[in-house]
Write a protein that holds these residues in place. Structure first.
Motif, PDB file in Angstrom:
ATOM      1  N   ALA A  34       0.879  -1.164   0.000  1.00 56.19           N
ATOM      2  CA  ALA A  34       0.000   0.000   0.000  1.00 56.19           C
ATOM      3  C   ALA A  34       0.918   1.215   0.000  1.00 56.19           C
ATOM      4  O   ALA A  34       1.972   1.214   0.631  1.00 56.19           O
ATOM      5  CB  ALA A  34      -0.891  -0.002   1.233  1.00 56.19           C
ATOM      6  N   LEU A  35       0.546   2.247  -0.733  1.00 58.78           N
ATOM      7  CA  LEU A  35       1.359   3.447  -0.834  1.00 58.78           C
ATOM      8  C   LEU A  35       0.528   4.648  -0.398  1.00 58.78           C
ATOM      9  O   LEU A  35      -0.489   4.960  -1.014  1.00 58.78           O
ATOM     10  CB  LEU A  35       1.852   3.639  -2.274  1.00 58.78           C
ATOM     11  N   GLY A  36       0.950   5.281   0.685  1.00 56.71           N
ATOM     12  CA  GLY A  36       0.266   6.468   1.173  1.00 56.71           C
ATOM     13  C   GLY A  36       1.174   7.675   1.072  1.00 56.71           C
ATOM     14  O   GLY A  36       2.366   7.595   1.352  1.00 56.71           O
ATOM     15  N   PHE A  37       0.619   8.811   0.652  1.00 57.64           N
ATOM     16  CA  PHE A  37       1.400  10.035   0.530  1.00 57.64           C
ATOM     17  C   PHE A  37       0.467  11.241   0.520  1.00 57.64           C
ATOM     18  O   PHE A  37      -0.744  11.097   0.424  1.00 57.64           O
ATOM     19  CB  PHE A  37       2.271  10.013  -0.737  1.00 57.64           C
ATOM     20  N   ARG A  38       1.057  12.417   0.642  1.00 56.94           N
ATOM     21  CA  ARG A  38       0.280  13.641   0.513  1.00 56.94           C
ATOM     22  C   ARG A  38       0.982  14.556  -0.472  1.00 56.94           C
ATOM     23  O   ARG A  38       2.201  14.513  -0.634  1.00 56.94           O
ATOM     24  CB  ARG A  38       0.078  14.329   1.856  1.00 56.94           C
ATOM     25  N   VAL A  39       0.190  15.422  -1.106  1.00 60.26           N
ATOM     26  CA  VAL A  39       0.698  16.362  -2.095  1.00 60.26           C
ATOM     27  C   VAL A  39       0.180  17.752  -1.737  1.00 60.26           C
ATOM     28  O   VAL A  39      -1.022  17.924  -1.505  1.00 60.26           O
ATOM     29  CB  VAL A  39       0.206  15.988  -3.516  1.00 60.26           C
ATOM     30  N   TRP A  40       1.096  18.702  -1.675  1.00 60.60           N
ATOM     31  CA  TRP A  40       0.670  20.085  -1.484  1.00 60.60           C
ATOM     32  C   TRP A  40       0.107  20.553  -2.807  1.00 60.60           C
ATOM     33  O   TRP A  40       0.802  20.567  -3.822  1.00 60.60           O
ATOM     34  CB  TRP A  40       1.835  20.961  -1.024  1.00 60.60           C
ATOM     35  N   ILE A  41      -1.166  20.919  -2.816  1.00 63.13           N
ATOM     36  CA  ILE A  41      -1.799  21.298  -4.076  1.00 63.13           C
ATOM     37  C   ILE A  41      -1.786  22.802  -4.297  1.00 63.13           C
ATOM     38  O   ILE A  41      -2.313  23.296  -5.281  1.00 63.13           O
ATOM     39  CB  ILE A  41      -3.236  20.737  -4.177  1.00 63.13           C
ATOM     40  N   GLY A  42      -1.163  23.525  -3.386  1.00 60.61           N
ATOM     41  CA  GLY A  42      -1.023  24.971  -3.529  1.00 60.61           C
ATOM     42  C   GLY A  42      -2.022  25.714  -2.675  1.00 60.61           C
ATOM     43  O   GLY A  42      -3.081  25.201  -2.322  1.00 60.61           O
ATOM     44  N   GLY A  43      -1.662  26.908  -2.345  1.00 64.50           N
ATOM     45  CA  GLY A  43      -2.556  27.764  -1.587  1.00 64.50           C
ATOM     46  C   GLY A  43      -2.638  27.405  -0.118  1.00 64.50           C
ATOM     47  O   GLY A  43      -1.990  26.471   0.356  1.00 64.50           O
ATOM     48  N   THR A  44      -3.445  28.185   0.585  1.00 61.98           N
ATOM     49  CA  THR A  44      -3.671  27.969   2.007  1.00 61.98           C
ATOM     50  C   THR A  44      -5.154  28.048   2.307  1.00 61.98           C
ATOM     51  O   THR A  44      -5.919  28.659   1.552  1.00 61.98           O
ATOM     52  CB  THR A  44      -2.926  29.013   2.860  1.00 61.98           C
ATOM     53  N   ASP A  45      -5.549  27.445   3.427  1.00 61.79           N
ATOM     54  CA  ASP A  45      -6.950  27.515   3.838  1.00 61.79           C
ATOM     55  C   ASP A  45      -7.188  28.806   4.623  1.00 61.79           C
ATOM     56  O   ASP A  45      -6.296  29.645   4.762  1.00 61.79           O
ATOM     57  CB  ASP A  45      -7.353  26.270   4.642  1.00 61.79           C
ATOM     58  N   SER A  46      -8.382  28.974   5.157  1.00 62.94           N
ATOM     59  CA  SER A  46      -8.737  30.213   5.867  1.00 62.94           C
ATOM     60  C   SER A  46      -7.921  30.426   7.141  1.00 62.94           C
ATOM     61  O   SER A  46      -7.841  31.550   7.630  1.00 62.94           O
ATOM     62  CB  SER A  46     -10.233  30.211   6.196  1.00 62.94           C
ATOM     63  N   ASP A  47      -7.303  29.357   7.677  1.00 66.80           N
ATOM     64  CA  ASP A  47      -6.451  29.474   8.865  1.00 66.80           C
ATOM     65  C   ASP A  47      -4.977  29.681   8.511  1.00 66.80           C
ATOM     66  O   ASP A  47      -4.127  29.729   9.398  1.00 66.80           O
ATOM     67  CB  ASP A  47      -6.589  28.222   9.749  1.00 66.80           C
ATOM     68  N   GLY A  48      -4.665  29.746   7.216  1.00 63.72           N
ATOM     69  CA  GLY A  48      -3.285  29.934   6.788  1.00 63.72           C
ATOM     70  C   GLY A  48      -2.490  28.656   6.649  1.00 63.72           C
ATOM     71  O   GLY A  48      -1.285  28.698   6.411  1.00 63.72           O
ATOM     72  N   ASN A  49      -3.134  27.494   6.777  1.00 63.25           N
ATOM     73  CA  ASN A  49      -2.459  26.199   6.628  1.00 63.25           C
ATOM     74  C   ASN A  49      -2.396  25.812   5.154  1.00 63.25           C
ATOM     75  O   ASN A  49      -3.346  26.046   4.410  1.00 63.25           O
ATOM     76  CB  ASN A  49      -3.206  25.110   7.394  1.00 63.25           C
ATOM     77  N   LYS A  50      -1.277  25.189   4.756  1.00 65.71           N
ATOM     78  CA  LYS A  50      -1.170  24.703   3.378  1.00 65.71           C
ATOM     79  C   LYS A  50      -2.281  23.695   3.100  1.00 65.71           C
ATOM     80  O   LYS A  50      -2.658  22.923   3.976  1.00 65.71           O
ATOM     81  CB  LYS A  50       0.193  24.049   3.137  1.00 65.71           C
ATOM     82  N   ILE A  51      -2.763  23.686   1.862  1.00 62.60           N
ATOM     83  CA  ILE A  51      -3.804  22.745   1.453  1.00 62.60           C
ATOM     84  C   ILE A  51      -3.132  21.524   0.821  1.00 62.60           C
ATOM     85  O   ILE A  51      -2.353  21.645  -0.125  1.00 62.60           O
ATOM     86  CB  ILE A  51      -4.783  23.383   0.448  1.00 62.60           C
ATOM     87  N   TYR A  52      -3.451  20.345   1.380  1.00 62.62           N
ATOM     88  CA  TYR A  52      -2.888  19.083   0.906  1.00 62.62           C
ATOM     89  C   TYR A  52      -3.995  18.152   0.434  1.00 62.62           C
ATOM     90  O   TYR A  52      -5.129  18.234   0.894  1.00 62.62           O
ATOM     91  CB  TYR A  52      -2.136  18.363   2.039  1.00 62.62           C
ATOM     92  N   GLU A  53      -3.617  17.254  -0.467  1.00 65.01           N
ATOM     93  CA  GLU A  53      -4.476  16.120  -0.788  1.00 65.01           C
ATOM     94  C   GLU A  53      -3.710  14.874  -0.365  1.00 65.01           C
ATOM     95  O   GLU A  53      -2.541  14.699  -0.704  1.00 65.01           O
ATOM     96  CB  GLU A  53      -4.835  16.056  -2.266  1.00 65.01           C
TER      97      GLU A  53
END
Length: 137
Positions: A34-53
């Motif tokens: 099984a392969l798990g990972f996250r990707v920063w898709i750009g931008g930030t949310d309303s709290d200033g945190n990076k948005i990841y998938e």
């Protein structure tokens, strides 16, 4: 593919490693991973945190990477290796309409369960329900 531990790479490819030497054989069989990972898709949310998938590919086998390079005059310009994997669906079928091969969730999705995202890498996430943590041995 950069900086993959040689022991882990040999395990992913079903190869033998002894005394620092990897032996590739004609009978090597890559196991399922099984392969798990996250990707920063750009931008930030309303709290200033990076948005990841976040992703889990649930059942796949890796293939021996091709090594390549180009020559320039009297030297070789080595390129990084590319690791290829083939993923298939699992027998698990939450709706009875076929198996699952990938799950993913975005951190900026208002419907995303924070507990699922926080524990994403403790166990493969196979459905939209919160996973049960594995017992620690």
């Amino acid at each position: 593919m950069t900086n993959v531990d040689p022991d882990i790479l040999a395990e992913m490819l079903g190869q033998k490693k002894d005394n620092g030497v990897v032996v590739e054989g004609s009978q090597d069989q890559a196991p399922y991973f099984a392969l798990g990972f996250r990707v920063w898709i750009g931008g930030t949310d309303s709290d200033g945190n990076k948005i990841y998938e976040y992703f889990w590919y649930l059942k796949g086998k890796f293939s021996v990477p091709e090594a390549g390079g180009t020559t320039k005059q009297e030297s070789i310009d080595f390129q990084h290796k590319s690791l290829t994997a083939q993923f298939v669906s699992t027998p698990y079928s939450p709706d009875g309409k076929g198996g699952v091969f990938c799950t993913h969730a975005r951190t900026d999705d208002a419907d995303a369960d924070e507990d699922i995202l926080e524990d994403w890498f403790t166990a493969p996430v196979c459905s939209s329900e919160a996973p049960t943590p594995s017992p620690q041995l």
